[in-house]
Design a protein around this motif. Sequence first.
Motif, PDB file in Angstrom:
ATOM      1  N   THR A 279     -54.901-111.257 -55.710  1.00 59.25           N
ATOM      2  CA  THR A 279     -53.989-110.586 -56.629  1.00 59.25           C
ATOM      3  C   THR A 279     -53.067-111.606 -57.298  1.00 59.25           C
ATOM      4  O   THR A 279     -52.670-112.585 -56.671  1.00 59.25           O
ATOM      5  N   GLU A 281     -49.586-111.113 -59.443  1.00 59.63           N
ATOM      6  CA  GLU A 281     -48.710-110.023 -59.856  1.00 59.63           C
ATOM      7  C   GLU A 281     -47.395-110.500 -60.451  1.00 59.63           C
ATOM      8  O   GLU A 281     -46.711-111.338 -59.881  1.00 59.63           O
ATOM      9  N   THR A 284     -45.364-105.970 -60.736  1.00 64.25           N
ATOM     10  CA  THR A 284     -45.585-105.262 -59.473  1.00 64.25           C
ATOM     11  C   THR A 284     -45.130-106.112 -58.280  1.00 64.25           C
ATOM     12  O   THR A 284     -44.889-105.574 -57.197  1.00 64.25           O
ATOM     13  N   ALA A 336     -52.352-111.778 -69.317  1.00 66.53           N
ATOM     14  CA  ALA A 336     -52.975-111.090 -68.178  1.00 66.53           C
ATOM     15  C   ALA A 336     -54.349-111.689 -67.896  1.00 66.53           C
ATOM     16  O   ALA A 336     -54.706-111.940 -66.736  1.00 66.53           O
ATOM     17  N   VAL A 355     -51.523-108.405 -62.981  1.00 70.41           N
ATOM     18  CA  VAL A 355     -50.670-107.383 -63.592  1.00 70.41           C
ATOM     19  C   VAL A 355     -49.450-108.049 -64.212  1.00 70.41           C
ATOM     20  O   VAL A 355     -48.766-108.848 -63.556  1.00 70.41           O
ATOM     21  N   VAL A 372     -47.656-102.247 -69.751  1.00 71.71           N
ATOM     22  CA  VAL A 372     -48.226-103.085 -68.682  1.00 71.71           C
ATOM     23  C   VAL A 372     -49.661-103.468 -69.059  1.00 71.71           C
ATOM     24  O   VAL A 372     -50.412-102.629 -69.554  1.00 71.71           O
ATOM     25  N   ILE A 374     -53.149-105.015 -67.434  1.00 74.07           N
ATOM     26  CA  ILE A 374     -53.837-105.280 -66.171  1.00 74.07           C
ATOM     27  C   ILE A 374     -55.185-105.918 -66.505  1.00 74.07           C
ATOM     28  O   ILE A 374     -55.934-105.389 -67.332  1.00 74.07           O
ATOM     29  N   ARG A 397     -43.734 -99.358 -61.572  1.00 75.79           N
ATOM     30  CA  ARG A 397     -44.409-100.348 -60.731  1.00 75.79           C
ATOM     31  C   ARG A 397     -45.470 -99.687 -59.843  1.00 75.79           C
ATOM     32  O   ARG A 397     -46.542-100.237 -59.631  1.00 75.79           O
ATOM     33  N   ALA A 400     -48.458 -98.834 -62.067  1.00 74.97           N
ATOM     34  CA  ALA A 400     -49.201-100.052 -62.410  1.00 74.97           C
ATOM     35  C   ALA A 400     -50.045-100.505 -61.216  1.00 74.97           C
ATOM     36  O   ALA A 400     -51.184-100.956 -61.377  1.00 74.97           O
ATOM     37  N   THR A 401     -49.487-100.364 -60.021  1.00 78.37           N
ATOM     38  CA  THR A 401     -50.206-100.758 -58.808  1.00 78.37           C
ATOM     39  C   THR A 401     -51.470 -99.918 -58.624  1.00 78.37           C
ATOM     40  O   THR A 401     -52.559-100.442 -58.392  1.00 78.37           O
ATOM     41  N   ALA A 404     -54.049-100.831 -61.155  1.00 74.52           N
ATOM     42  CA  ALA A 404     -54.689-102.114 -60.846  1.00 74.52           C
ATOM     43  C   ALA A 404     -55.811-101.919 -59.822  1.00 74.52           C
ATOM     44  O   ALA A 404     -56.897-102.498 -59.952  1.00 74.52           O
TER      45      ALA A 404
END
Lengths: 423, 423
Positions: A279, A281, A284, A336, A355, A372, A374, A397, A400-401, A404
């Motif tokens: 990941t 980030e 996030t 991104a 993200v 956002v 991703i 957040r 967005a998580t 993702a």
Amino acid sequence: MSESKVVEIICVGTEILLGNIVNTNAAYLAEKCAQLGLVNYYQISVGDNRERLTECIKTALSRSDIVILSGGLGPTEDDLTKETAAEVAGKSMYLHEESKRKIEEYFAKKGLEFTENNIKQALIPEGAIILDNPNGTAPGVIIPYENKHIVLLPGPPIELKPMFENKVIPFVRTLVPGVILSQTVKICSVGESVLETRIKDLIDNQTNPTIATYAKTGEVHVRVTAKAENEAEAHKLIKPMVNELKKRFGNNIYTTDENVSLEQSLVDLLKASELRITTVESCTGGMVASRIINVPGCSEVIKAGYVTYSDKAKRKLVGVKKSTIDKYGAVSAETAVEMAKVPEMGPRADIVVAVTGFAGPDDTPEEPRGLVYIACNVCGNVKVKECHFRGSRQKIRESATTEALVLARMCLLDYFNEKTFKE
Amino acid sequence: MSESKVVEIICVGTEILLGNIVNTNAAYLAEKCAQLGLVNYYQISVGDNRERLTECIKTALSRSDIVILSGGLGPTEDDLTKETAAEVAGKSMYLHEESKRKIEEYFAKKGLEFTENNIKQALIPEGAIILDNPNGTAPGVIIPYENKHIVLLPGPPIELKPMFENKVIPFVRTLVPGVILSQTVKICSVGESVLETRIKDLIDNQTNPTIATYAKTGEVHVRVTAKAENEAEAHKLIKPMVNELKKRFGNNIYTTDENVSLEQSLVDLLKASELRITTVESCTGGMVASRIINVPGCSEVIKAGYVTYSDKAKRKLVGVKKSTIDKYGAVSAETAVEMAKVPEMGPRADIVVAVTGFAGPDDTPEEPRGLVYIACNVCGNVKVKECHFRGSRQKIRESATTEALVLARMCLLDYFNEKTFKE
């Protein structure tokens, strides 16, 4: 088949009335009862007060078949749910030696001293069914009352949940002639209103099984519930509906298992494909990694992650070019994509999900809150998605998580489809 | 001063009865009401059903001074809280032109189409006080009824909370002669039972102000509440108690401001000292970074973080020596300390907080679940702490996260004390 049984949920505890804790037991019990086909009209929270508790239990018995109470089974003087319920039901209490022994054993095992007040927890109303509590001291009880039942459960969720699963559910099934079974189809990347439009015909024509939709952050669950004379019959009713949903939503269905979360399904997919995820980030800030790492046994598929909150971190940790950030901004598809091309600094990564976004609270034309990007890189194939989320900083957040995780899953499936297609 | 007013909280929505959502509104409203000195005996959840809702409102009015309802103010046919409450109170409804205009403006601003069913939201019971809703479409209302009040609030927390803060609290204050003020003292690194022992004399002798303790994950909040004729008098009563708590708990108090979280207090401290923090996380897997990054304006003090879940990630990303892991294990004080000595690969880090532990679900003699080491490096001074947490995988990870924030804060304070002492 008979009419649905009505259940009332009463949560006991002054800490609820003071707002000290969020009442997650009520939601848990309500969801489980719905799955059992019980109808719930009222949920009550009341304090550790004999008079008011008596009134609540009496009212509940006057309008429900099953009354479930949680909390107030402990050893202290404040704990009076069992005494009060027994009194309402007109039952005297006796000392249940086996329960006393189990409580003593529990204390011994934990290396704690057994104090006399704990005996109170082994007092059982006459005629009640005793529900063992392997995760704590207070056993639960089911008190039969006329043709109704009062179910008493301990307050701590870690004790209440297994007791409900293992003892109460099988008991409730014996009360309802026939069986009620449900299966949950979990769908991502489809909004609730779009989903409801696409299954409007199924909703409008539902009889048995019934279907109900539940909107969650970034996903929608569809619960298919059937009533039948036995389990095999219920499965037979559920299956065609689940198949119809599979036909309509295909890969957007990430599981048909109630107990599997989105992150679990991603971890399972990664395990099956022997691929590893990393990941990267910004907004996030670790939430994507954290959700994956909450899945037991994830260590096969996630080794490392980067939190690159500043521009400099994006450059130094994962090699985003200064010129990219200068030209397109830190929140852009281009950034991104470069974040998702993290060079091989740490352990091998087959998939990178990145993200970057504006989580707020500021909301300006230059930094629109909720924007956002991703990106997901599966073995060199990079896809990027622009999202617009709403709500608080925390909510954006969280959204967005989830997105993702959804994108990583989708890209992984695409990758395999293409690979299979080429082979 | 008169007796305390009694409040009842009714949350309306079928989604609560189905267990689709956890009822966080009830906890929020209960906590705020407790702070206002209102007494809460019952919280009810009921569906969007006119008959049962009527019964709940009538019962609540029979035993409470203020009835707060949340949910069911929207534009659909299912939303009938306002109509039902107005009927119980015997009030007719009229179209409030200004509210209608505001709803139209809200739609225009969001670029959404205004549909006719939204007019329903501008219907107001006669004699009601209107509560503007800048965060949504449905205004709230307060309906006076005999010497009581029915308060109707929208269901979404993002609309309900600011409306309660800005409109309902000032209104409730006008109902209570004198004022009730409270201040929350938030304490970390002291367990609830130890804390209660250390303030037993204060609890036993409390009159005005009263004190109450609230246990949270890894911290305890002490709320000091005073009743007085005016605000100045209330403050005068609260101050000596807060000072006494400060004397007893010193640096363990991270804030005396209700609205400041532990992570906020850490960010404030970092800002004041112009220092930057970096996280290195194994079992918490991004949760520490994520909590810090949830604080608005954190970008000054956190630039980067590392998730080093595997041994290899610990070596490659932050330079833990292979020999250290081989000799002491990945979960050890030695490894935690080396994780906290992350070399200068990314942006400058003055403070590094590192976490490594066994979160479970496995629990073996070799990998005891709940064993966590947290190390903190402040400008070269490294401290390490061994912790033993209990509960589920998620709970252990949450506890470790809180403890990491606490340790970072404590090390930072120590660093400044030593620095000041030397100067």
